[in-house]
Design a protein around this motif. Structure first.
Motif, short mmCIF file in Angstrom:
data_model
loop_
_atom_site.label_atom_id
_atom_site.label_comp_id
_atom_site.label_asym_id
_atom_site.label_seq_id
_atom_site.Cartn_x
_atom_site.Cartn_y
_atom_site.Cartn_z
N THR A 83 -17.63 -32.83 -9.10
CA THR A 83 -17.45 -31.92 -10.23
C THR A 83 -16.77 -30.63 -9.76
OG1 THR A 83 -19.63 -30.95 -9.90
CG2 THR A 83 -19.46 -32.79 -11.46
N GLY A 84 -16.28 -29.86 -10.71
CA GLY A 84 -15.66 -28.58 -10.43
C GLY A 84 -14.16 -28.63 -10.62
N ALA A 85 -13.56 -27.46 -10.58
CA ALA A 85 -12.10 -27.36 -10.66
C ALA A 85 -11.55 -27.39 -9.24
CB ALA A 85 -11.72 -26.05 -11.35
N HIS A 86 -10.67 -28.33 -8.96
CA HIS A 86 -10.10 -28.50 -7.62
C HIS A 86 -8.67 -27.99 -7.65
CE1 HIS A 86 -13.58 -30.90 -6.46
NE2 HIS A 86 -13.51 -31.33 -7.72
N TRP A 87 -8.34 -27.12 -6.69
CA TRP A 87 -7.02 -26.51 -6.71
C TRP A 87 -6.63 -26.12 -5.29
CZ3 TRP A 87 -7.12 -21.09 -5.68
CH2 TRP A 87 -8.38 -20.50 -5.70
N ALA A 88 -5.37 -25.70 -5.14
CA ALA A 88 -4.85 -25.34 -3.81
C ALA A 88 -4.28 -23.93 -3.85
CB ALA A 88 -3.76 -26.32 -3.39
N LEU A 89 -4.57 -23.18 -2.80
CA LEU A 89 -3.98 -21.86 -2.59
C LEU A 89 -2.83 -22.05 -1.61
CD1 LEU A 89 -4.18 -18.80 -3.08
CD2 LEU A 89 -5.71 -18.69 -1.12
N LEU A 90 -1.63 -21.69 -2.05
CA LEU A 90 -0.43 -21.95 -1.26
C LEU A 90 0.08 -20.72 -0.55
CD1 LEU A 90 1.50 -24.11 -3.89
CD2 LEU A 90 -0.02 -24.89 -2.08
N GLY A 91 0.53 -20.89 0.66
CA GLY A 91 1.36 -20.11 1.52
C GLY A 91 0.93 -18.78 2.06
N PRO A 92 1.13 -18.62 3.35
CA PRO A 92 1.59 -19.70 4.24
C PRO A 92 0.48 -20.72 4.45
CG PRO A 92 1.14 -17.74 5.53
CD PRO A 92 0.95 -17.35 4.09
N GLY A 93 0.85 -21.96 4.52
CA GLY A 93 -0.12 -23.04 4.62
C GLY A 93 -0.69 -23.40 3.26
N VAL A 94 -1.67 -24.29 3.29
CA VAL A 94 -2.33 -24.75 2.07
C VAL A 94 -3.83 -24.71 2.32
CG1 VAL A 94 -2.66 -26.68 0.49
CG2 VAL A 94 -0.41 -26.28 1.50
N GLU A 95 -4.55 -24.11 1.39
CA GLU A 95 -6.00 -24.07 1.46
C GLU A 95 -6.56 -24.73 0.20
OE1 GLU A 95 -9.56 -20.77 1.59
OE2 GLU A 95 -7.55 -20.18 2.26
N LEU A 96 -7.25 -25.86 0.39
CA LEU A 96 -7.83 -26.58 -0.74
C LEU A 96 -9.14 -25.91 -1.13
CD1 LEU A 96 -7.19 -30.27 0.36
CD2 LEU A 96 -5.78 -28.81 -1.11
N ARG A 97 -9.33 -25.68 -2.43
CA ARG A 97 -10.51 -24.98 -2.91
C ARG A 97 -11.14 -25.71 -4.08
NH1 ARG A 97 -9.58 -18.50 -2.64
NH2 ARG A 97 -8.95 -18.42 -0.46
N THR A 98 -12.41 -25.42 -4.32
CA THR A 98 -13.14 -25.93 -5.47
C THR A 98 -13.86 -24.76 -6.12
OG1 THR A 98 -13.51 -28.05 -4.38
CG2 THR A 98 -14.92 -27.54 -6.26
#
Length: 73
Positions: A6-21
């Motif tokens: 469950t939850g909202a899954h998203w990515a924080l971009l640049g530099p690199g990628v950080e996957l978040r919930t």
């Protein structure tokens, strides 16, 4: 749509990628959808998808025919 979690899954971009919930009040979201939509079956849709009742395997089975890869076990 979340699959298996469950939850909202998203990515924080640049530099690199950080996957978040981001977790949120599921019942409040379902209630808001039910009261704010006239779509037939919204209660069942909201319950199924916001509670992430579909698994990762369900997602692969649904999307595999569309991406051209064989995902059979």
């Amino acid at each position: 749509m979340p699959f298996g979690r469950t939850g909202a899954h998203w990515a924080l971009l640049g530099p690199g990628v950080e996957l978040r919930t981001t977790h949120f009040d599921l019942q409040a979201a379902i209630t808001q959808l039910i009261h704010g939509s006239s779509h037939p079956g919204i209660a069942e849709w909201a319950d199924f998808f916001l509670h992430a009742r579909a698994t990762d395997a369900d997602a692969l089975a649904a999307f595999a025919p569309r991406d051209g890869r064989d995902h059979s076990p």
